[in-house]
Design an enzyme around this catalytic site. Structure first.
Site, PDB file in Angstrom:
ATOM      1  N   GLU A  77       0.883  -1.179   0.000  1.00  0.00           N
ATOM      2  CA  GLU A  77       0.000   0.000   0.000  1.00  0.00           C
ATOM      3  C   GLU A  77       0.909   1.215   0.000  1.00  0.00           C
ATOM      4  O   GLU A  77       1.479   1.557   1.040  1.00  0.00           O
ATOM      5  CB  GLU A  77      -0.903   0.000   1.238  1.00  0.00           C
ATOM      6  CG  GLU A  77      -1.893  -1.146   1.293  1.00  0.00           C
ATOM      7  CD  GLU A  77      -2.986  -1.036   0.238  1.00  0.00           C
ATOM      8  OE1 GLU A  77      -3.087   0.006  -0.449  1.00  0.00           O
ATOM      9  OE2 GLU A  77      -3.742  -2.011   0.098  1.00  0.00           O
ATOM     10  N   CYS A 108      -2.566   9.015   2.588  1.00  0.00           N
ATOM     11  CA  CYS A 108      -2.086   8.407   1.336  1.00  0.00           C
ATOM     12  C   CYS A 108      -3.056   8.690   0.199  1.00  0.00           C
ATOM     13  O   CYS A 108      -2.654   9.097  -0.883  1.00  0.00           O
ATOM     14  CB  CYS A 108      -1.891   6.907   1.515  1.00  0.00           C
ATOM     15  SG  CYS A 108      -3.334   6.075   2.190  1.00  0.00           S
TER      16      CYS A 108
END
Ligand code: NAD
Length: 481
Positions: free
Chosen positions: A253, A287
């Protein structure tokens, strides 16, 4: 704001220790954890040594056979008990999280609670075998089998949430886990290990502290079967290489540089708050936050004015202070990077739409800043700033803005802002991202997989797909006469 500490150094208190084989393990060498709101150290935690890493991975490996052989219902039950303990410790964990990460206490609490909500959802998901053929001649089923020891490595922006999103599915699926948080934010995660130390059989959940080097040793360790990593693209590449010699399974990720495209029916008054927080929640350190805002020329002034108006109402300060909505940048390296990207953009003609103030003191505060007059080719637009600076870009043509949004190595999230659902779906279809949101950004849910395309990652977390990512498929194939 000064970069040099003027206040007398305060002696950090000893923080939580590592949890290995159900025992508390300390080290002589420690990591000093700094409170980003003050710039001062507040805790010392152990830095894992190579010898202790061997113990942690070896113990997790030894625990794997019996843990994976347990009925899944027992594992689910134990994970459920772990989540109950964490729930009961929400206030303590949230306080540690605010002290080490900087985010407002209210957001730290909701981080812990979101982590629990996502983790509990895994308990209701099935890993039962799927029968694909069952007739007179043969029986074939697909089983989901655990992998072995999982290395769970996390970033500093949502340490508790990221750790829980890895621990819960990995354990339910039958793996054992070694967790390594970021050296910037290890405290709440180490405390989490302490809270669960006597709950799981020894070795099932190991929590270590350590820097990037110990991360390298962990990811290169031959007894690690899978690496579940959340962090930067650069580290993701290094981890992919480290995984190659033993073909470790990977979930990566990684970073994002999400585009948000506002269409020309956007109502800045009604939707301005949502748009603002899409870009600047967690002080821009998300993110899948909106990091490039594309506005149609006709709305540019209106939307910029509205965003500036909202930014002017935001209370910036120490996350422990009542009423704080936005805290500091988490660490000095990141603070310097944000400053560098903004300076570069200003030197390339960026105009400041809004720039706020920062509290006095030595905390790592950076003023909330919105700029326009920039385009692709400037670092602030092309790279992930990961801080409170938002570039606004103007467009004239929808096809062109979709091309510009897609012209990136990143592909984590993206968003379209309009009340025209046909137009939204048309643009969403053409955007290259793991998730496209309409009229919000980001929005994660336990039912949907979350992950990036292109260089934003590999594989997904959350949902049944995230749970399956902690298994291999194994086929049972029986010939019947
Ligand atoms: P980072 O890559 O510097 O560090 C992340 C973790 O990896 C830390 O625990 C670090 O110690 C460890 N590490 C560093 N080098 C390593 C190596 N060679 N081998 C093994 N481990 C190593 O990232 P960061 O600065 O902590 O986090 C910010 C980044 O994380 C941003 O790019 C952000 O977008 C990304 N992020 C992504 C997601 C997502 O779900 N896609 C979520 C949060 C943050």
């Amino acid at each position: 704001m000064s970069d040099t500490a003027t206040a007398p150094p305060r002696r950090p208190t000893t923080g939580p220790q590592m949890t290995i084989d159900g025992r508390s393990v300390g080290t002589e060498t420690t990591i000093t954890v700094v409170n980003p709101s003050t710039g001062r150290s507040f805790a010392e935690v152990p830095a894992c040594t190579p010898a202790i890493l061997e113990m942690a991975v070896g113990g997790a490996d030894a625990a794997f056979d019996s843990w994976s052989a347990m009925p899944i219902t027992t594992r689910r039950d134990l994970v459920g008990q772990a989540l109950d303990r964490i729930d009961a410790a929400t206030d303590e964990l949230a306080r540690l999280l605010t002290l080490e990460q900087g985010k407002p206490l209210v957001n730290a609490r909701s981080e812990v609670q979101s982590g629990l909500r996502f983790s509990r959802a895994f308990g209701d998901m099935s890993l039962a075998p799927e029968v694909v053929v069952d007739d007179d001649t043969q029986y074939i089923e697909i089983q989901r089998v655990p992998l072995g020891v999982v290395a769970a490595i996390t970033a500093w922006n949502y340490p508790v949430m990221l750790a829980l999103l890895k621990i819960a599915p990995a354990l339910i699926a039958g793996n054992t886990v070694v967790v390594k948080p970021s050296p910037y934010t290890p405290v709440a995660t180490l405390r989490l290990g302490e809270l669960l130390a006597d709950l799981f059989p020894p070795g099932v959940l190991q929590v270590i502290g350590g820097d990037d080097e110990i991360g390298r040793k962990l990811t290169g360790h031959p007894q690690i079967a899978k690496i579940s990593f959340t962090g930067s693209v650069a580290t993701g590449r290094a981890i992919m290489a480290a995984a190659a010699p033993t073909l470790k399974r990977l979930t990566l990720e990684l970073g994002g540089n999400d585009a948000g495209i506002v269409l020309n029916d956007f109502d800045a008054q009604a939707m301005g708050e949502s748009l603002y927080w899409a870009a600047l929640s967690n002080n821009g350190q998300v993110c899948a936050g909106l990091k490039r805002l594309y506005l149609p020329r006709s709305l540019a002034d209106d939307v910029c004015d509205r965003l500036a108006q909202i930014a002017g109402t935001v209370t910036v300060g120490d996350g422990m202070a009542e009423g704080t909505q936005t805290g500091p940048v988490q660490n000095r390296v990141q603070l310097d990077r944000v400053r560098e990207l903004l300076d570069d953009a200003l030197s390339h003609g960026a105009q400041v739409v809004y720039q706020g103030d920062v509290p006095d003191g030595d905390g790592f505060f950076f003023p909330i800043t919105i700029v326009r007059g920039v385009a692709e080719g400037v670092r602030l637009v092309d790279e992930e700033p990961f801080g409170p600076v938002l570039p606004v870009l103007i467009y004239d043509d929808l096809d062109d803005v979709v091309r510009r949004a897609n012209d990136s190595d990143y592909g984590l999230g993206a968003s379209v802002w309009t009340s025209d659902s046909d137009a939204a779906q048309d643009v969403a279809k053409r955007l290259q991202a793991g998730t496209v949101w309409v009229n919000r950004h980001p929005h994660l849910t336990p039912e949907a997989p979350f992950g990036g395309v292109k260089q934003s990652g590999l594989g997904v977390e959350s949902s049944r797909y995230g749970l399956q990512a902690y298994t291999d498929s194994k086929v049972l194939n029986i010939k019947r006469s």
